[in-house]
Design an enzyme around this catalytic site. Structure first.
Site, PDB file in Angstrom:
ATOM      1  N   ARG A 137       0.814  -1.233   0.000  1.00 21.59           N
ATOM      2  CA  ARG A 137       0.000   0.000   0.000  1.00 21.59           C
ATOM      3  C   ARG A 137       0.842   1.275   0.000  1.00 21.59           C
ATOM      4  O   ARG A 137       0.375   2.339   0.370  1.00 21.59           O
ATOM      5  CB  ARG A 137      -0.975   0.035   1.181  1.00 21.59           C
ATOM      6  CG  ARG A 137      -1.917  -1.145   1.211  1.00 21.59           C
ATOM      7  CD  ARG A 137      -3.081  -0.911   2.142  1.00 21.59           C
ATOM      8  NE  ARG A 137      -3.960  -2.059   2.123  1.00 21.59           N
ATOM      9  CZ  ARG A 137      -3.825  -3.105   2.934  1.00 21.59           C
ATOM     10  NH1 ARG A 137      -2.872  -3.124   3.838  1.00 21.59           N
ATOM     11  NH2 ARG A 137      -4.654  -4.121   2.840  1.00 21.59           N
ATOM     12  N   LYS A 159       2.549  11.556 -11.344  1.00 20.82           N
ATOM     13  CA  LYS A 159       1.711  10.656 -12.144  1.00 20.82           C
ATOM     14  C   LYS A 159       2.495   9.369 -12.378  1.00 20.82           C
ATOM     15  O   LYS A 159       3.611   9.414 -12.910  1.00 20.82           O
ATOM     16  CB  LYS A 159       1.354  11.292 -13.486  1.00 20.82           C
ATOM     17  CG  LYS A 159       0.250  12.323 -13.410  1.00 20.82           C
ATOM     18  CD  LYS A 159      -0.176  12.727 -14.817  1.00 20.82           C
ATOM     19  CE  LYS A 159      -1.237  13.797 -14.787  1.00 20.82           C
ATOM     20  NZ  LYS A 159      -1.570  14.288 -16.150  1.00 20.82           N
ATOM     21  N   GLU A 201       9.423  19.143 -24.776  1.00 20.42           N
ATOM     22  CA  GLU A 201       8.721  19.399 -23.506  1.00 20.42           C
ATOM     23  C   GLU A 201       9.326  20.612 -22.793  1.00 20.42           C
ATOM     24  O   GLU A 201       8.623  21.315 -22.078  1.00 20.42           O
ATOM     25  CB  GLU A 201       8.758  18.156 -22.599  1.00 20.42           C
ATOM     26  CG  GLU A 201       8.111  16.909 -23.205  1.00 20.42           C
ATOM     27  CD  GLU A 201       6.580  16.903 -23.189  1.00 20.42           C
ATOM     28  OE1 GLU A 201       5.965  17.914 -22.789  1.00 20.42           O
ATOM     29  OE2 GLU A 201       6.005  15.875 -23.591  1.00 20.42           O
ATOM     30  N   LYS A 243       6.863  23.322 -13.877  1.00 18.29           N
ATOM     31  CA  LYS A 243       6.027  22.144 -13.583  1.00 18.29           C
ATOM     32  C   LYS A 243       5.651  22.121 -12.107  1.00 18.29           C
ATOM     33  O   LYS A 243       4.507  21.821 -11.755  1.00 18.29           O
ATOM     34  CB  LYS A 243       6.729  20.853 -14.008  1.00 18.29           C
ATOM     35  CG  LYS A 243       5.850  19.642 -13.705  1.00 18.29           C
ATOM     36  CD  LYS A 243       5.762  18.599 -14.751  1.00 18.29           C
ATOM     37  CE  LYS A 243       4.648  17.606 -14.401  1.00 18.29           C
ATOM     38  NZ  LYS A 243       4.672  16.384 -15.185  1.00 18.29           N
ATOM     39  N   GLU A 253      -4.940  17.250 -11.258  1.00 22.41           N
ATOM     40  CA  GLU A 253      -5.494  17.671 -12.544  1.00 22.41           C
ATOM     41  C   GLU A 253      -6.993  17.943 -12.497  1.00 22.41           C
ATOM     42  O   GLU A 253      -7.783  17.412 -13.275  1.00 22.41           O
ATOM     43  CB  GLU A 253      -5.161  16.651 -13.648  1.00 22.41           C
ATOM     44  CG  GLU A 253      -5.285  17.291 -15.021  1.00 22.41           C
ATOM     45  CD  GLU A 253      -4.491  16.594 -16.123  1.00 22.41           C
ATOM     46  OE1 GLU A 253      -3.363  16.127 -15.851  1.00 22.41           O
ATOM     47  OE2 GLU A 253      -5.002  16.538 -17.236  1.00 22.41           O
ATOM     48  N   ARG A 257      -3.602  21.929 -14.275  1.00 23.62           N
ATOM     49  CA  ARG A 257      -2.556  20.986 -14.707  1.00 23.62           C
ATOM     50  C   ARG A 257      -2.713  20.599 -16.180  1.00 23.62           C
ATOM     51  O   ARG A 257      -1.730  20.246 -16.836  1.00 23.62           O
ATOM     52  CB  ARG A 257      -2.550  19.754 -13.789  1.00 23.62           C
ATOM     53  CG  ARG A 257      -1.388  18.823 -14.069  1.00 23.62           C
ATOM     54  CD  ARG A 257      -1.126  17.827 -12.962  1.00 23.62           C
ATOM     55  NE  ARG A 257      -0.043  16.940 -13.341  1.00 23.62           N
ATOM     56  CZ  ARG A 257       0.614  16.150 -12.520  1.00 23.62           C
ATOM     57  NH1 ARG A 257       0.310  16.122 -11.243  1.00 23.62           N
ATOM     58  NH2 ARG A 257       1.578  15.374 -12.950  1.00 23.62           N
ATOM     59  N   ASN A 261      -0.534  19.899 -21.157  1.00 19.74           N
ATOM     60  CA  ASN A 261      -0.794  19.079 -22.343  1.00 19.74           C
ATOM     61  C   ASN A 261      -0.822  19.911 -23.627  1.00 19.74           C
ATOM     62  O   ASN A 261      -1.379  19.464 -24.630  1.00 19.74           O
ATOM     63  CB  ASN A 261      -2.120  18.322 -22.178  1.00 19.74           C
ATOM     64  CG  ASN A 261      -2.030  17.284 -21.081  1.00 19.74           C
ATOM     65  OD1 ASN A 261      -0.982  16.661 -20.886  1.00 19.74           O
ATOM     66  ND2 ASN A 261      -3.096  17.123 -20.332  1.00 19.74           N
ATOM     67  N   HIS A 264      -0.429  18.287 -26.985  1.00 19.32           N
ATOM     68  CA  HIS A 264      -0.548  16.845 -26.780  1.00 19.32           C
ATOM     69  C   HIS A 264      -1.793  16.250 -27.444  1.00 19.32           C
ATOM     70  O   HIS A 264      -1.794  15.072 -27.790  1.00 19.32           O
ATOM     71  CB  HIS A 264      -0.555  16.509 -25.288  1.00 19.32           C
ATOM     72  CG  HIS A 264       0.790  16.652 -24.627  1.00 19.32           C
ATOM     73  ND1 HIS A 264       1.545  17.806 -24.702  1.00 19.32           N
ATOM     74  CD2 HIS A 264       1.520  15.777 -23.874  1.00 19.32           C
ATOM     75  CE1 HIS A 264       2.674  17.633 -24.020  1.00 19.32           C
ATOM     76  NE2 HIS A 264       2.685  16.418 -23.507  1.00 19.32           N
ATOM     77  N   HIS A 268      -0.915  13.275 -29.626  1.00 14.97           N
ATOM     78  CA  HIS A 268      -1.356  11.898 -29.362  1.00 14.97           C
ATOM     79  C   HIS A 268      -2.006  11.293 -30.595  1.00 14.97           C
ATOM     80  O   HIS A 268      -1.879  10.087 -30.852  1.00 14.97           O
ATOM     81  CB  HIS A 268      -2.336  11.863 -28.181  1.00 14.97           C
ATOM     82  CG  HIS A 268      -1.656  11.979 -26.850  1.00 14.97           C
ATOM     83  ND1 HIS A 268      -2.288  12.389 -25.710  1.00 14.97           N
ATOM     84  CD2 HIS A 268      -0.372  11.737 -26.495  1.00 14.97           C
ATOM     85  CE1 HIS A 268      -1.426  12.413 -24.710  1.00 14.97           C
ATOM     86  NE2 HIS A 268      -0.250  12.022 -25.157  1.00 14.97           N
ATOM     87  N   HIS A 281       7.058  10.485 -28.527  1.00 12.44           N
ATOM     88  CA  HIS A 281       6.070  11.367 -27.905  1.00 12.44           C
ATOM     89  C   HIS A 281       6.422  12.846 -28.132  1.00 12.44           C
ATOM     90  O   HIS A 281       5.586  13.639 -28.572  1.00 12.44           O
ATOM     91  CB  HIS A 281       6.007  11.024 -26.412  1.00 12.44           C
ATOM     92  CG  HIS A 281       5.137  11.924 -25.613  1.00 12.44           C
ATOM     93  ND1 HIS A 281       3.763  11.864 -25.669  1.00 12.44           N
ATOM     94  CD2 HIS A 281       5.432  12.916 -24.743  1.00 12.44           C
ATOM     95  CE1 HIS A 281       3.258  12.789 -24.867  1.00 12.44           C
ATOM     96  NE2 HIS A 281       4.245  13.435 -24.292  1.00 12.44           N
TER      97      HIS A 281
END
Ligand code: NAD
Ligand code: GLY
Length: 384
Positions: A137, A159, A201, A243, A253, A257, A261, A264, A268, A281
């Site tokens: 956990r 993340k 980025e 960031k 998010e 946040r 993106n 993106h 994507h 990416h």
């Protein structure tokens, strides 16, 4: 929520000594260490969670290059250090390889205090972080990112996760590291294409938050390409500051946040439409940012200078600024493919596509846009 004012960018004097950025998340706050030669900088490895055992998660490419250096840095602090080495590649970022980490930790009888070290790019970082979140956990973990993308983006902000056959990054958790250690020496072995993808980025942070930083990047494009340590120290530091500023206000998010993106949504579509691995990416994000800037201009949010400056900057560092046709023969059919793919993106809400758009003054927002306008943007941005 922390202080909502982003400190102004202070690039001078350029320096090569190690520097630190703090990420303010109350009890989950931590430091990001940035500098060349951190493997042998004792201070960077002091004050980490104490434990009898450290588990280093890496992959078959990065492990042979850096696992020994990391073990040396950890030896004064942990009596036992074990290494689990995963197959290298986004296609192995899955439950089966997560299981490999957990199996190894159980076999070694890792306990609740065991500290997990993620040594690698974003794939390793996301997986090791998720394993640390799940094991008993939650055990502490430390990010030791070895790609530019992972130093300025994925290792910061908590993340973690793995892919599912039905979607990328669909299984995961928000789980913050105890520290992030960005040693800039690792770029000596990073392939040029991966390095350039990371620069996408870095460049992203300008239009969304700080045009002074963007201007500085423009002035230092050659030094960035040459991997100049002083310029990289400042660039990685400012990226992490931005960031940290975003994540400090919106860890999970709920809103802000999402500006991370930028580019993106289009990117994507390129990654998915080409099949994962064809475009990196960051390459998709680069072409995607040009499209998102063009969309911003069409929506009246910025003038033509921003898309032009972005194109110039991205080209200078060797990144693509036009999109592929995704197998279509007609320009309109290609644009429609983008649209269909973007509707499937996990950031779409009830089929409505969400785009990050920018002002040209370092401000971003998330909007929807008319399909006809998006189709125009994509058609305009396809390779000739
Ligand atoms: P990656 O982890 O696949 O690394 C790219 C390649 O470079 C790999 O082959 C790797 O083995 C190799 N490599 C890494 N460091 C090296 C070094 N110093 N020298 C030589 N080779 C080296 O890719 P990435 O771009 O770092 O990360 C992409 C992943 O990050 C994706 O899975 C993406 O979903 C994830 N991501 C996560 C977040 C987040 O917030 N968690 C944000 C952005 C991206
Ligand atoms: N890379 C997007 C985020 O961290 O939210």
């Amino acid at each position: 929520m922390n202080n909502t004012v982003l400190e102004p960018f202070k690039p001078e004097p350029l320096a090569t000594q190690a520097t630190r950025v703090s990420i303010d998340l109350g009890a989950r706050s931590y430091d990001i260490w940035i500098g060349a030669g951190l493997w042998s900088e004792a201070a960077a490895w002091q004050g980490l969670p104490k434990a009898a055992m450290a588990v280093v998660v890496t992959n078959t490419t990065v492990g042979p290059l850096y696992a020994d250096a990391l073990k040396q840095a950890l030896e004064p602090h942990y009596a036992r250090i074990e290494v689990v080495s995963l197959a290298d590649g986004e296609q192995f970022k899955d439950m089966a390889h997560l299981q490999q980490i957990l199996d190894a930790m159980l076999e070694w009888r890792a306990d609740r205090k065991t500290v997990v070290f993620a040594l690698g790019g974003g794939v390793v970082g996301d997986m090791a972080g998720f394993a640390a979140a799940c094991y008993m956990r939650g055990v502490p973990f430390v990010q030791v990112p070895t790609t530019l993308l992972s130093q300025v983006d994925s290792s910061v902000g908590g993340k973690t996760g793995v892919n599912h056959p039905l979607g990328k990054n669909m299984i995961g958790a928000f789980y913050q590291p105890a520290r992030v250690i960005c040693d800039l020496d690792v770029f000596r072995t990073l392939p040029a294409r991966e390095y350039a993808a990371g620069l996408a980025e870095v460049i992203k942070y300008g239009p969304i938050a700080d045009m002074a930083f963007f201007g500085w990047l423009e002035g230092n494009a050659e030094a960035l390409v040459a991997r100049d340590v002083a310029v990289l120290t400042a660039a990685v530091r400012r990226s992490c500051e931005i960031k940290a500023w975003v994540v400090g206000q919106d860890e999970r998010e709920g809103g802000l946040r999402a500006i991370l993106n930028f580019g993106h949504t289009f990117g994507h579509a390129i990654e998915t439409g080409m099949g994962y691995g064809e475009w990196l990416h960051g390459e998709g994000v680069a072409a995607g940012m040009v499209m998102a800037a063009d969309l911003s201009q069409r929506l009246g949010l910025c003038d033509a200078r921003l898309p032009q400056r972005l194109r110039n900057m991205l080209q200078q560092v060797g990144l693509p600024v036009q999109g592929p046709w995704l197998g279509a023969e007609e320009r309109l059919a290609a644009a429609q493919r983008y649209l269909a793919l973007m509707r499937l993106d996990k950031k779409a809400e009830a089929g409505a596509i969400r785009f990050v758009v920018v002002s040209g003054q370092g401000l971003a927002q998330v909007v929807e846009a008319p399909d006809a306008m998006v189709l125009e943007v994509v058609q305009q941005a396809l390779t000739h």
